[in-house]
Design a protein around this motif. Structure first.
Motif, PDB file in Angstrom:
ATOM      1  N   SER A 143      12.627   2.156   7.811  1.00  0.00           N
ATOM      2  CA  SER A 143      11.586   1.241   7.351  1.00  0.00           C
ATOM      3  C   SER A 143      11.724  -0.178   7.880  1.00  0.00           C
ATOM      4  CB  SER A 143      11.599   1.200   5.822  1.00  0.00           C
ATOM      5  OG  SER A 143      10.581   0.379   5.330  1.00  0.00           O
ATOM      6  N   THR A 144      10.564  -0.866   7.965  1.00  0.00           N
ATOM      7  CA  THR A 144      10.560  -2.309   8.192  1.00  0.00           C
ATOM      8  C   THR A 144      10.577  -3.039   6.852  1.00  0.00           C
ATOM      9  OG1 THR A 144       8.142  -2.312   8.339  1.00  0.00           O
ATOM     10  CG2 THR A 144       9.344  -2.147  10.416  1.00  0.00           C
ATOM     11  N   GLU A 195       1.328 -11.078   2.711  1.00  0.00           N
ATOM     12  CA  GLU A 195       2.401 -11.254   3.697  1.00  0.00           C
ATOM     13  C   GLU A 195       1.798 -11.328   5.107  1.00  0.00           C
ATOM     14  OE1 GLU A 195       4.354  -6.930   3.338  1.00  0.00           O
ATOM     15  OE2 GLU A 195       5.008  -7.992   5.114  1.00  0.00           O
ATOM     16  N   GLY A 215       0.714  -0.515  12.421  1.00  0.00           N
ATOM     17  CA  GLY A 215       2.099  -0.484  12.890  1.00  0.00           C
ATOM     18  C   GLY A 215       2.465   0.932  13.290  1.00  0.00           C
ATOM     19  N   ASN A 216       2.922   1.701  12.305  1.00  0.00           N
ATOM     20  CA  ASN A 216       3.269   3.099  12.554  1.00  0.00           C
ATOM     21  C   ASN A 216       2.022   3.985  12.521  1.00  0.00           C
ATOM     22  OD1 ASN A 216       5.490   4.520  13.350  1.00  0.00           O
ATOM     23  ND2 ASN A 216       6.327   4.832  11.302  1.00  0.00           N
ATOM     24  N   LEU A 217       0.879   3.377  12.222  1.00  0.00           N
ATOM     25  CA  LEU A 217      -0.455   3.998  12.296  1.00  0.00           C
ATOM     26  C   LEU A 217      -0.731   5.051  11.223  1.00  0.00           C
ATOM     27  CD1 LEU A 217      -0.674   4.162  16.181  1.00  0.00           C
ATOM     28  CD2 LEU A 217      -1.935   2.603  14.693  1.00  0.00           C
ATOM     29  N   GLY A 218       0.008   4.984  10.132  1.00  0.00           N
ATOM     30  CA  GLY A 218      -0.240   5.894   9.014  1.00  0.00           C
ATOM     31  C   GLY A 218      -1.562   5.584   8.328  1.00  0.00           C
ATOM     32  N   ASN A 219      -1.791   4.310   8.061  1.00  0.00           N
ATOM     33  CA  ASN A 219      -3.022   3.930   7.359  1.00  0.00           C
ATOM     34  C   ASN A 219      -4.267   4.215   8.193  1.00  0.00           C
ATOM     35  OD1 ASN A 219      -2.929   3.154   4.739  1.00  0.00           O
ATOM     36  ND2 ASN A 219      -2.674   0.973   5.147  1.00  0.00           N
ATOM     37  N   ALA A 225       6.704  -6.555   9.306  1.00  0.00           N
ATOM     38  CA  ALA A 225       6.316  -5.234   8.789  1.00  0.00           C
ATOM     39  C   ALA A 225       5.713  -4.349   9.879  1.00  0.00           C
ATOM     40  CB  ALA A 225       5.332  -5.390   7.642  1.00  0.00           C
ATOM     41  N   ILE A 226       5.076  -4.979  10.863  1.00  0.00           N
ATOM     42  CA  ILE A 226       4.425  -4.187  11.917  1.00  0.00           C
ATOM     43  C   ILE A 226       5.117  -4.385  13.276  1.00  0.00           C
ATOM     44  CG2 ILE A 226       2.189  -3.845  10.826  1.00  0.00           C
ATOM     45  CD1 ILE A 226       1.119  -6.289  12.314  1.00  0.00           C
ATOM     46  N   ASN A 253       8.813  -2.262   3.571  1.00  0.00           N
ATOM     47  CA  ASN A 253       7.941  -1.876   2.458  1.00  0.00           C
ATOM     48  C   ASN A 253       8.068  -0.401   2.089  1.00  0.00           C
ATOM     49  OD1 ASN A 253       6.782  -4.306   1.699  1.00  0.00           O
ATOM     50  ND2 ASN A 253       5.293  -4.233   3.373  1.00  0.00           N
ATOM     51  N   THR A 254       8.145   0.444   3.092  1.00  0.00           N
ATOM     52  CA  THR A 254       8.353   1.867   2.797  1.00  0.00           C
ATOM     53  C   THR A 254       9.658   2.037   2.029  1.00  0.00           C
ATOM     54  OG1 THR A 254       7.143   2.609   4.737  1.00  0.00           O
ATOM     55  CG2 THR A 254       8.756   4.142   3.860  1.00  0.00           C
ATOM     56  N   PHE A 274       0.813  -1.228   0.000  1.00  0.00           N
ATOM     57  CA  PHE A 274       0.000   0.000   0.000  1.00  0.00           C
ATOM     58  C   PHE A 274       0.844   1.275   0.000  1.00  0.00           C
ATOM     59  CE2 PHE A 274       0.436   1.807   4.269  1.00  0.00           C
ATOM     60  CZ  PHE A 274       0.998   0.763   4.985  1.00  0.00           C
ATOM     61  N   LYS A 275       2.119   1.135   0.355  1.00  0.00           N
ATOM     62  CA  LYS A 275       2.975   2.323   0.474  1.00  0.00           C
ATOM     63  C   LYS A 275       3.024   3.123  -0.821  1.00  0.00           C
ATOM     64  CE  LYS A 275       4.362   0.781   4.516  1.00  0.00           C
ATOM     65  NZ  LYS A 275       4.143   1.415   5.792  1.00  0.00           N
ATOM     66  N   THR A 299      -2.238  -5.530   3.144  1.00  0.00           N
ATOM     67  CA  THR A 299      -1.299  -4.430   2.890  1.00  0.00           C
ATOM     68  C   THR A 299      -0.095  -4.806   2.032  1.00  0.00           C
ATOM     69  OG1 THR A 299      -0.543  -4.996   5.099  1.00  0.00           O
ATOM     70  CG2 THR A 299      -1.862  -2.997   4.875  1.00  0.00           C
TER      71      THR A 299
HETATM   72  N1  F0G Z   1       1.277  -3.799   6.674  1.00  0.00           N
HETATM   73  C1  F0G Z   1       2.459  -3.787   6.015  1.00  0.00           C
HETATM   74  C2  F0G Z   1       2.710  -4.839   5.021  1.00  0.00           C
HETATM   75  C3  F0G Z   1       3.400  -2.777   6.303  1.00  0.00           C
HETATM   76  O1  F0G Z   1       4.557  -2.768   5.649  1.00  0.00           O
HETATM   77  C4  F0G Z   1       3.111  -1.818   7.289  1.00  0.00           C
HETATM   78  C5  F0G Z   1       4.069  -0.775   7.632  1.00  0.00           C
HETATM   79  C6  F0G Z   1       1.865  -1.881   7.930  1.00  0.00           C
HETATM   80  C7  F0G Z   1       0.982  -2.888   7.593  1.00  0.00           C
HETATM   81  C8  F0G Z   1       1.479  -0.903   8.967  1.00  0.00           C
HETATM   82  O2  F0G Z   1       1.021   0.260   8.405  1.00  0.00           O
HETATM   83  O3  F0G Z   1       2.469   1.877   9.556  1.00  0.00           O
HETATM   84  O4  F0G Z   1       0.455   2.605   8.314  1.00  0.00           O
HETATM   85  O5  F0G Z   1       0.245   1.376  10.464  1.00  0.00           O
HETATM   86  N2  F0G Z   1       5.261  -0.755   7.252  1.00  0.00           N
HETATM   87  C9  F0G Z   1       6.197   0.348   7.452  1.00  0.00           C
HETATM   88  C10 F0G Z   1       7.446   0.182   6.627  1.00  0.00           C
HETATM   89  C11 F0G Z   1       6.364   0.833   8.790  1.00  0.00           C
HETATM   90  O6  F0G Z   1       8.502   0.716   6.994  1.00  0.00           O
HETATM   91  O7  F0G Z   1       7.367  -0.446   5.588  1.00  0.00           O
HETATM   92  P1  F0G Z   1       1.041   1.619   9.240  1.00  0.00           P
END
Ligand code: F0G
Length: 396
Positions: free
Chosen positions: A124-125, A333, A227-231, A287-288, A127-128, A100-101, A363
């Motif tokens: 990043s974890t 994933e 995770g980082n709560l952007g979405n 990722a989270i 994906n970003t 989704f990034k 995601t």
């Molecule tokens: N799902 C996936 C596959 C992700 O890569 C991430 C976040 C999230 C969910 C969580 O989304 O941060 O908007 O709450 N990945 C980040 C990264 C932090 O660095 O790729 P979020």
């Protein structure tokens, strides 16, 4: 005219600003548009909603790979697993770099181009960083990505290497990489941040909701892995856009699902704490694996605004959900499977009803994190296979 506004003290800044914390109080900024004009255009994907995402941006700055327009799946295995008849999966893993990034990245990098940025940076974890590397290279910008050493999936790391980024390995976890990033960008403001701390990322991610609304009539719940709560934050903002424009009369409830071992937001919400208390994060869903989410204040607002829910699921619940998603032929994933695991759990708790209309966001793509494959298919040697189909043909 769009502006940037501090979410705490309300200080306002011009959109030409490239440092994304408030000078007065240090809190996050959000993009505020002049909401009078809304007209989807004839472009595809994210940019179809340009007037709600970045109305002033001249088209010559747009850096796009055709992101968005992802598929919405319905599959009986998912209904069986969750006990919810009308559950659909919005597969964000079908974006150009597999997550989704890309929706946020196309907007943030386009905005960077408008600002004249030449060097991007993110923590990043995985994906970003994959997405940031790709879009930066497409735009002709240098990219540096800070990743927690040995803690991101190899597939994601290889994407960044292939797209030509400079990989900076940081000792420690994602949260320490993020902390390093914050101090670097404060002191080096020529660097353009591509984390979801950049509010333009969230503008792009809002389009997940707009697309859902083009296909689903009145969803009751929209679930996202958190995770980082952007979405979570972007969904809240998108729902507010449509609500204030009178496009919807009923707000779907946002459901943020965290992994139990990485659930500071869940703890804050359930224990009625005023502030997030960072944790040391551990979960199979790399990722989270985030213990100190940067967008918690925006996400808290989003959950309140939509009468939303925050829940946590265990790694084994995540893997059970992943098994069903993979077996259905859709695939995702592990982190993505948290949304489906959350739907199942909330149905069992009696919060989601079997007749509710539910959308769970997947995601990331199935090939993103292959170390945790849950083995649904089977492997046999060629001769055993020949013997078996001989046996089968006798019965057919
Ligand atoms: N799902 C996936 C596959 C992700 O890569 C991430 C976040 C999230 C969910 C969580 O989304 O941060 O908007 O709450 N990945 C980040 C990264 C932090 O660095 O790729 P979020």
């Amino acid at each position: 005219m769009s502006i940037l506004k501090c979410i705490s003290c309300g200080a306002q800044y011009d959109i030409s600003r490239r440092y994304f914390r408030c000078d007065k109080c240090g809190d996050l900024l959000e993009v505020v548009h002049d909401m009078e004009i809304y007209k989807p255009n004839s472009m595809k994907g994210v940019w179809r909603y340009k007037s709600l995402v970045h109305p002033e941006l001249h088209e010559k700055f747009i850096v796009t790979r055709g992101e968005g327009d992802t598929f919405l799946y319905k599959h009986e295995l998912i209904s069986e697993l969750t006990g919810i008849k009308e559950i659909r999966l919005k597969h964000e893993g079908e974006n150009p770099t597999g997550s989704f990034k890309d929706r946020g990245m196309t907007v943030a990098v386009s905005h960077g181009k408008f600002l004249g940025a030449r060097h991007t940076i993110c923590a990043s974890t995985g994906n970003t960083s994959a997405s940031a590397s790709s879009y930066s290279s497409i735009a002709g910008m240098k990219s540096s990505v800070l990743i927690p050493k040995g803690k991101i999936s190899r597939a994601k790391l290889i994407q960044s290497i292939a797209y030509g980024a400079e990989i900076v390995e940081v000792d420690g976890d994602f949260d320490s990489a993020m902390e390093n990033l914050e101090s670097i960008v404060k002191q080096n403001q020529h660097l353009y941040t591509l984390n979801s701390l950049n509010p333009w990322r969230l503008e792009g991610q809002k389009t997940i909701f707009y697309e859902i609304m083009d296909k689903v009539k009145e969803p009751d719940f929209i679930l996202v892995p958190a995770g980082n709560l952007g979405n979570t934050s972007a969904l809240g903002k998108a729902i507010r856009d449509y609500y204030e424009l009178g496009i919807i009369n009923k707000k779907p409830r946002i459901v943020a699902i965290q992994a139990e071992g990485a659930s500071p937001f869940y703890k804050m919400w359930h224990y009625g704490m005023d502030e997030i208390k960072p944790v040391i994060a551990e979960t199979i869903a790399s990722a989270i694996r985030i213990g100190n989410p940067v967008n918690w204040k925006k996400a808290k607002w989003a959950i309140k605004y939509t009468d939303g829910i925050v829940e946590a699921v265990s790694d084994s619940e995540i893997l059970d959900a992943k098994r069903a998603i993979d077996k259905s032929g859709i695939g995702a994933e592990p982190a993505s499977a948290a949304s489906v695991a959350g739907a199942k759990k909330l149905k069992e708790m009696g919060i989601i009803d079997k007749s509710d209309t539910v959308v769970a966001v997947l995601t990331g793509h199935v090939l993103k994190d292959i170390d945790n494959i849950t083995q649904i298919g089977s492997m046999i040697d060629f001769n055993t296979f020949l013997e078996r189909i001989k046996g089968e043909s006798k019965h057919n």
